[in-house]
Write an enzyme that holds these catalytic residues in place. Structure first.
Site, PDB file in Angstrom:
ATOM      1  N   GLY A  53      22.935 -16.570 -24.013  1.00  0.00           N
ATOM      2  CA  GLY A  53      24.253 -16.807 -23.434  1.00  0.00           C
ATOM      3  C   GLY A  53      25.450 -16.532 -24.333  1.00  0.00           C
ATOM      4  N   GLU A 108      27.752 -21.045 -29.896  1.00  0.00           N
ATOM      5  CA  GLU A 108      27.121 -21.371 -28.606  1.00  0.00           C
ATOM      6  C   GLU A 108      28.055 -21.000 -27.456  1.00  0.00           C
ATOM      7  OE1 GLU A 108      24.764 -21.911 -26.885  1.00  0.00           O
ATOM      8  OE2 GLU A 108      23.355 -23.419 -27.574  1.00  0.00           O
ATOM      9  N   ASP A 109      27.486 -20.674 -26.323  1.00  0.00           N
ATOM     10  CA  ASP A 109      28.340 -20.431 -25.155  1.00  0.00           C
ATOM     11  C   ASP A 109      28.738 -21.749 -24.491  1.00  0.00           C
ATOM     12  OD1 ASP A 109      25.710 -20.823 -24.397  1.00  0.00           O
ATOM     13  OD2 ASP A 109      25.791 -19.493 -22.676  1.00  0.00           O
ATOM     14  N   ASP A 112      26.063 -28.508 -22.880  1.00  0.00           N
ATOM     15  CA  ASP A 112      25.937 -29.229 -21.613  1.00  0.00           C
ATOM     16  C   ASP A 112      25.387 -30.625 -21.927  1.00  0.00           C
ATOM     17  OD1 ASP A 112      25.510 -30.008 -19.012  1.00  0.00           O
ATOM     18  OD2 ASP A 112      24.688 -28.099 -18.370  1.00  0.00           O
ATOM     19  N   PHE A 161      28.321 -25.497 -11.846  1.00  0.00           N
ATOM     20  CA  PHE A 161      27.473 -24.497 -12.485  1.00  0.00           C
ATOM     21  C   PHE A 161      28.277 -23.215 -12.621  1.00  0.00           C
ATOM     22  CE2 PHE A 161      24.203 -21.630 -13.565  1.00  0.00           C
ATOM     23  CZ  PHE A 161      23.286 -22.407 -14.260  1.00  0.00           C
ATOM     24  N   VAL A 162      28.406 -22.714 -13.850  1.00  0.00           N
ATOM     25  CA  VAL A 162      29.288 -21.569 -14.086  1.00  0.00           C
ATOM     26  C   VAL A 162      28.510 -20.327 -14.505  1.00  0.00           C
ATOM     27  CG1 VAL A 162      31.426 -22.806 -14.550  1.00  0.00           C
ATOM     28  CG2 VAL A 162      29.774 -22.528 -16.398  1.00  0.00           C
ATOM     29  N   ASP A 168      24.448 -16.998 -17.200  1.00  0.00           N
ATOM     30  CA  ASP A 168      23.679 -16.359 -16.128  1.00  0.00           C
ATOM     31  C   ASP A 168      23.134 -17.340 -15.100  1.00  0.00           C
ATOM     32  OD1 ASP A 168      21.704 -17.604 -17.864  1.00  0.00           O
ATOM     33  OD2 ASP A 168      20.208 -16.457 -16.750  1.00  0.00           O
TER      34      ASP A 168
END
Ligand code: PRP
Length: 188
Positions: A53, A108-109, A112, A161-162, A168
């Site tokens: 990601g 990191e992307d 969560d 949820f993105v 992805d």
């Protein structure tokens, strides 16, 4: 068997509301780059990109840092092909660079639940870096950033949820230039 993808992303009904535009991303990443350039002045930090990601963020962030950075990649998997966490982190690809005495910035992307980060921090700290900081493009509002020791964050976002900009669903949508809310098909 998976459905055939729409011929153009413009026609894809699963790409919902734009949460962060390309311009917002570009501007904020330039700011993060300036901050890192200042904070790491005189040093040559090693950017550790968490695949997959973070690869888009990494390329833009690295080019926003005016220092002799080095780059390496690590791959872990905490989610399966669905949007729900499995609660398990698995090392898929390890680093090639030795971290001893290096100034490491983990890129990191999204943070969560923090599961991935806790695993990575433990693994990387055990390798004797001079310093270890985390730079995440996105963090959930619910994430305990202080507890996780996340120093640099691009944006804090709600629980949708993105997709896009590296993120992805089933390996699709990573190539969107912006971040959008994912709209699952009716039969999902
Ligand atoms: C995503 C994302 C983070 C992690 C964050 O990775 O890239 O690494 O989940 O979630 P957490 O804080 O709840 O652990 P994913 O496993 O989906 O793999 P990908 O980066 O290859 O898409």
């Amino acid at each position: 068997m998976t459905d055939a993808p729409p011929t153009s992303l413009d026609d894809d009904p699963s790409i919902g509301r734009v949460l962060l535009s390309e311009e917002q991303l570009v501007n904020r990443i330039a700011e993060l780059g300036r901050q890192l350039t200042q904070d790491y002045a005189g040093r040559a930090p090693l950017l550790v990109c968490v695949l997959r990601g973070a690869y888009v963020f990494l390329t833009d962030l690295a080019r926003s840092i005016d220092l002799p950075v080095e780059i390496d990649f690590i791959a872990v998997s905490s989610y399966g092909a669905t949007t729900r966490t499995s609660g398990v982190v698995r090392l898929v690809k390890d680093l090639e660079v030795d971290l001893t005495d290096r100034d490491v910035i983990l890129v990191e992307d999204i943070v969560d639940t923090g599961l991935t980060l806790r695993y990575l921090r433990r693994s990387l700290e055990a390798r004797g870096p001079a310093s270890l900081e985390v730079c995440a493009l996105l963090a959930r509002e619910s994430a305990d950033l202080e507890g996780l020791g996340v120093r640099y964050v691009g944006f804090t976002i709600p629980g949708d949820f993105v997709i896009g900009y590296g993120l992805d669903v089933g390996e699709r949508y990573r190539n969107l230039r912006y971040l959008a809310v994912y709209e699952p098909p009716d039969d999902a």
